[in-house]
Design an enzyme around this catalytic site. Structure first.
Site, PDB file in Angstrom:
ATOM      1  N   TYR A   1       0.934  -1.034  -0.168  1.00  0.00           N
ATOM      2  CA  TYR A   1      -0.336   0.149  -0.201  1.00  0.00           C
ATOM      3  C   TYR A   1       0.709   1.177   0.164  1.00  0.00           C
ATOM      4  CZ  TYR A   1      -3.674   3.232   1.577  1.00  0.00           C
ATOM      5  OH  TYR A   1      -4.146   4.835   1.191  1.00  0.00           O
TER       6      TYR A   1
ATOM      7  N   LYS B   1       1.169   4.120  -3.159  1.00  0.00           N
ATOM      8  CA  LYS B   1       0.607   5.346  -2.371  1.00  0.00           C
ATOM      9  C   LYS B   1       2.301   5.991  -3.265  1.00  0.00           C
ATOM     10  CE  LYS B   1      -3.605   4.914  -1.932  1.00  0.00           C
ATOM     11  NZ  LYS B   1      -4.267   5.862  -2.761  1.00  0.00           N
TER      12      LYS B   1
END
Ligand SMILES: NC(=O)c1ccc[n+]([C@@H]2O[C@H](COP(=O)([O-])OP(=O)(O)OC[C@H]3O[C@@H](n4cnc5c(N)ncnc54)[C@H](O)[C@@H]3O)[C@@H](O)[C@H]2O)c1
Length: 266
Positions: free
Chosen positions: A171, A175
């Site tokens: 994750y 990002k």
């Protein structure tokens, strides 16, 4: 000169929930007449559309079930939007997932791929299709007569793309990749008068962070890192997104704009 800050058409991914729904509502509230909304969650999408039409009946809403990790589906919504509204002026790529947690040695390859396919690849696929359309259109009029842009894209990244946290390597990296993609595209498309920025939210109160209810308690330590020591709201993120889309931000290019209660300054 235009009477609204948002003449033209806005496209929002992840519009069935949380930040995406709030961004969509904000466009309607600020007078954007043409909205294109998409998400994998058909029921949520219908809810967003119904609520917008109830509150702002003159708005035209085109809604489509789209998985942003699928190239053909992304191409379809962008080409349908262009066919119906002739242009896409503001594109906000919000769709994202937190996905499988765990240290890298505990993360499956499928879990890693799923997170990156939706978050990072999804932003790239959407951005590429949106840019292709924006390259075909002339700038819109602005609120004060200054030269406008041909289009403005805002990706939703995260504070975790700037810092990081435990048990979320895919994750956080997805990002960080979105922030880097934003900067690269901002360099490449400045010559075409298209702006690309991203917003990095902190811990925001949405279904992603509030369901199941135990999740909120687990997030307490993360919330406490931010000097403001509270969750943000989806509206607070949407307000920043709309500023970046608007003609008040004509010289903002390649920014990773934090909306995080100060999380990343500590
Ligand atoms: N809530 C937070 O604290 C927070 C913090 C930082 C970043 N973000 C980011 O903000 C974005 C929105 O998050 P949110 O909190 O509103 O979550 P949310 O779960 O409320 O909304 C996300 C939406 O994306 C949709 N979606 C998921 N996968 C999709 C796909 N493959 N194709 C199309 N749509 C898809 C979901 O159906 C959902 O409607 C995400 O990118 C998330 O990573 C959220």
């Amino acid at each position: 000169m235009s009477t609204t800050l948002f003449p033209g058409t806005a496209l929002v991914t992840g519009a069935a929930s949380g930040i995406g729904r709030s961004v969509t509502f904000s466009f309607a509230k600020e007078g954007c007449q043409n909205l294109v909304i998409c998400d994998t969650n058909e029921e949520g999408l219908q809810d967003t559309q119904a609520q917008i039409l109830a509150a702002y009946p003159s708005t035209e809403v085109m809604s489509m079930v789209v998985d942003v990790s699928q190239e053909d589906q992304v191409q379809k919504v962008v080409s349908e939007a262009a066919r119906r509204f002739h242009r896409i002026d503001y594109a906000v790529n919000v769709a994202g997932i937190f996905g499988e947690s765990g240290r890298s040695t505990e993360l499956s390859t499928a879990g890693f791929d799923q997170i990156n396919n939706v978050n990072y690849r999804g932003c790239w696929l959407c951005g590429r299709a949106e840019l292709t359309q924006m390259l075909k259109q002339e700038p819109l009029a602005t609120h004060d007569g200054r030269p406008g842009n041909r289009g403005s894209i805002v990706h939703i990244a995260s504070q975790l793309g700037i810092t990081s946290r435990s048990n979320a390597p895919a994750y956080c990296a997805s990002k960080a990749a979105i922030i880097s993609l934003t900067k690269s595209d901002a360099i490449d498309y400045s010559q075409d008068n298209i702006r690309i920025n991203c917003v990095c939210p902190g811990v925001i109160d949405t279904p992603l962070t509030s369901h199941p209810p135990e999740r909120k308690a687990l997030l307490r330590p993360a919330i406490a890192i931010a000097p403001m020591n509270r969750m943000g709201t989806a509206q607070e993120v949407a307000d920043c997104v709309l500023f970046l889309c608007s003609s008040k931000a004509t010289f903002v290019q390649g920014a990773a704009f934090v909306v995080d209660g100060g999380y990343t300054i500590i």
